[in-house]
Scaffold this active site. Structure first.
Site, short mmCIF file in Angstrom:
data_model
loop_
_atom_site.label_atom_id
_atom_site.label_comp_id
_atom_site.label_asym_id
_atom_site.label_seq_id
_atom_site.Cartn_x
_atom_site.Cartn_y
_atom_site.Cartn_z
N LYS A 1 0.95 -1.40 -0.09
CA LYS A 1 -0.01 -0.10 -0.05
C LYS A 1 0.75 1.34 -0.14
CE LYS A 1 -3.49 2.33 2.70
NZ LYS A 1 -4.20 2.36 3.82
N GLU B 1 10.51 -4.72 4.45
CA GLU B 1 10.53 -6.20 4.03
C GLU B 1 10.12 -6.42 2.57
OE1 GLU B 1 8.81 -5.03 6.60
OE2 GLU B 1 8.71 -6.53 8.37
N GLY C 1 -5.07 -1.83 5.00
CA GLY C 1 -4.07 -2.81 4.40
C GLY C 1 -4.65 -4.20 4.80
N ARG C 2 -5.35 -4.27 6.11
CA ARG C 2 -5.87 -5.52 6.58
C ARG C 2 -7.23 -5.91 5.81
NH1 ARG C 2 -4.74 -2.36 10.47
NH2 ARG C 2 -6.36 -1.57 11.75
N GLU D 1 -5.04 -6.31 15.06
CA GLU D 1 -4.46 -5.05 14.43
C GLU D 1 -5.48 -3.86 14.53
OE1 GLU D 1 -0.92 -4.73 11.66
OE2 GLU D 1 -2.43 -3.93 10.25
N HIS E 1 -5.17 -32.85 17.72
CA HIS E 1 -3.97 -33.82 18.28
C HIS E 1 -3.01 -32.91 18.65
CE1 HIS E 1 -6.08 -37.41 16.50
NE2 HIS E 1 -6.49 -36.40 15.71
N LYS F 1 8.90 -0.74 14.23
CA LYS F 1 9.60 -0.42 12.84
C LYS F 1 10.69 0.68 13.06
CE LYS F 1 5.68 -1.13 9.63
NZ LYS F 1 4.76 -0.45 8.71
O1 F6P Z 1 2.31 -4.26 10.03
C1 F6P Z 1 1.67 -3.03 9.73
C2 F6P Z 1 1.14 -2.74 8.31
O2 F6P Z 1 1.23 -1.49 8.03
C3 F6P Z 1 -0.20 -3.37 7.99
O3 F6P Z 1 -1.18 -2.71 8.32
C4 F6P Z 1 0.02 -3.37 6.39
O4 F6P Z 1 -0.85 -4.50 6.15
C5 F6P Z 1 1.23 -3.83 6.27
O5 F6P Z 1 2.02 -3.33 7.19
C6 F6P Z 1 2.00 -3.78 4.99
O6 F6P Z 1 2.06 -2.48 4.60
P1 F6P Z 1 2.20 -1.99 2.85
O7 F6P Z 1 1.04 -2.60 2.25
O8 F6P Z 1 2.24 -0.53 3.05
O9 F6P Z 1 3.48 -2.55 2.58
#
Ligand code: F6P
Length: 539
Positions: A198, A204, A258-259, A344, A375, A504
């Site tokens: 987003k 990452e 995002g979620r 979240e 199990h 972060k």
């Molecule tokens: O982990 C925090 C967060 O902001 C989530 O809400 C989001 O889904 C994720 O990081 C990834 O963010 P982006 O889509 O901006 O890479």
């Protein structure tokens, strides 16, 4: 709200609501009374400690939800800490009725992106859009994390019977092992990478994207990169800076959390897997649940009931976690998906007025598919000292008609678990069972307490015909709205996630220390000691 919570607490005790065995014995119609459905999607909450008085109080507890719900659907900036509307519902607004944000209808843009996704997905699926050497794309790697990963992963797995496009792979972790293990089995010539972020700043995702870019450039040359990348983001300027062809960039908007973004272009990998039509059916399912949430009366309204009972379990009965137990192997990532969605969103301690939350906010959400969990951790759910409300999900039919018997076993196990949790086994029953098998009285007295199950352990069971795209859409939207209902009752903003930021920020600050560029001065002795240990062993 506290007054209703107090009333619920006293009513639950006074009416012995938790004596579920007695409640079922006294009322042959309990299942009918305490279940609700949206078409074939049935919610049985009769194995929760509710009665008519409690349901009436829960309805009162939800009195404020309707106004907030309409504010959400109307595009008001209910995510006020970020000044944003919350309109994932517009992404699946199949009625196409205008949805206004800042005086502008967003539906034309939503439809345009959906159409562009469809063209691209079908181009990849049919082979008309190829890699740089003219070969068809056989493998798609989605690089994203959190909401830009969990939804597509979960849904692609869930809808495996509908998967007739290229193979899908998902890379999320910054741990180089993840991308390295994925690339090892892929040919650059036939691989497409989708960079899903987003913000297009998430460390990452950006790091893995650069690794993937190098992989393509090294194997096929720099000029080939364009044919092997696409991107999904709200930050179109940053995508352009990364060098992805604007024709292959699919946008969304800051009013999609995002979620909550699986319905947006973040769903592109899913669309490539199952095709545009089935993706449309997935959106239809989400829309059907939206309509139901807006219009069904409380006692028939699945998200309202699920949210109200969730708060009852958390704030009245004090249960700290909830287990999501799909008896559906293809929903194996559904608990992880719901962890982000729920925790979240509702893992907050401050109300909308900036005051501490009274009581508790969202619970810990966890789970695994049955029967595997049986199990592993079910022992604690049955006999542990914590009560864990369980949410079971089961289809009437699988997709393996030749293996019908296995599905019957699955159903039998699912229903047996909820029955055992509700009924339990008394000391007298346990002892009688042992003596009936020939055990002497003295030994039976010793062993029987270990075979006692308290019972009265709550569960909700969802039943649906089959796990189709439409049903998956309904299930996800159901849980989204449940989180909404609970957030309104907790009086929190369910749509920001400031709690993720501190980690972060600190990771960014620590990187130069780990790289050996800066001394660990200023950090606490534990952090400094761990840095020194890891650095000394890295060589
Ligand atoms: O982990 C925090 C967060 O902001 C989530 O809400 C989001 O889904 C994720 O990081 C990834 O963010 P982006 O889509 O901006 O890479």
């Amino acid at each position: 709200m506290q007054a209703i919570i107090d009333k619920l607490t006293s009513t639950a005790a006074a009416t012995r609501a938790e004596d579920l065995r007695a409640a079922f014995a006294a009322d042959a119609g309990r299942f009918t009374r305490y279940s609700a459905a949206l078409d074939d999607l049935l919610m049985d909450y009769s194995k929760c400690a509710v009665n008519d008085e409690i349901m009436a109080l829960l309805e009162e507890l939800c009195a404020g939800v309707a106004e907030k719900r309409e504010a959400m659907f109307a595009g008001e900036p209910i995510n006020f800490t970020e000044g944003r509307a919350v309109l994932h519902t517009a992404l699946r607004n199949r009625s196409n009725a205008p949805v206004m944000v800042d005086g502008r209808d967003v539906m034309p843009e939503v439809n345009a992106v959906l159409a562009a996704m469809g063209r691209f997905a079908e181009g990849i699926r049919s082979g008309s859009l190829t890699g740089s050497t003219g070969k068809a794309i056989t493998d798609v790697v989605n690089i994203g994390i959190g909401g830009s990963d969990l939804g597509p992963v979960m849904a692609t797995l869930a809808l495996a019977p509908f998967h007739d496009g290229p193979r899908l792979h998902f890379v999320s972790n910054v741990d180089g092992a993840h991308i390295s293990d994925t690339l090892k089995i892929l040919s650059a010539e036939t691989t497409l990478f989708i960079i899903a972020s987003k913000t297009f700043t998430t460390i990452e995702t950006m790091t893995n994207a650069q690794t993937a870019r190098r992989f393509v450039a090294e194997k096929l040359g720099e000029a080939a990169v364009g044919k092997h990348f696409a991107a999904v983001s709200t930050a179109l300027d940053k995508v352009a800076a990364f060098g992805i062809d604007p024709e292959r960039v699919f946008g969304f908007w800051d009013w999609v959390g995002g979620r909550y973004s699986i319905w947006s272009a973040i769903g592109l990998p899913l669309m490539i897997a199952i095709g545009e039509d089935d993706f449309g059916r997935f959106l239809d399912g989400g829309h059907a649940m939206d309509q139901h949430f807006r219009h069904a009366p409380f006692r028939q309204n699945l998200p309202m009931l699920l949210g109200a009972i969730g708060v009852y379990h958390r704030n009245v009965l004090g249960y700290q976690t909830r287990a999501i137990l799909p008896y559906d192997q293809r929903l194996s990532r559904f608990p992880a998906y719901l962890q982000q969605l729920d925790m979240e969103s509702n893992g907050k301690s401050v109300t909308v007025d900036g005051k501490p939350v009274a009581g508790s906010s969202g619970p810990v959400v966890w789970g695994e598919p049955g029967t595997n969990g049986q199990h592993a951790f079910y022992q604690l759910i049955h006999q542990g000292t914590s009560v864990i409300p369980a949410e079971f999900l089961i289809a009437a039919r699988g997709f393996e008609p030749d293996l019908r018997h296995q599905h019957e076993l699955l159903i039998a196990n699912c229903l047996a678990q909820s029955e055992a949790l509700m009924k339990g086994r008394t000391l007298a029953e346990a002892k009688a069972q042992l003596t009936s098998k020939g055990m002497d009285e003295e030994k039976a007295d010793l062993i029987a307490p270990h075979r006692v199950f308290s019972g009265n352990r709550p569960s909700i069971t969802f039943v649906y015909d089959q796990l189709t795209p439409y049903t998956l859409g309904r299930l996800i939207a159901l849980y989204e709205h449940r989180v909404f209902v609970e957030g309104v009752i907790f009086r929190i903003n369910s749509f920001d996630q400031w709690g993720v930021e501190l980690g972060k920020e600190l990771a960014t600050g620590l990187l130069p220390v780990i790289e050996g560029k800066v001394a660990a001065t200023g950090h606490d002795s534990s952090t400094a000691g761990l840095v020194a240990t890891l650095l000394s062993r890295a060589k």
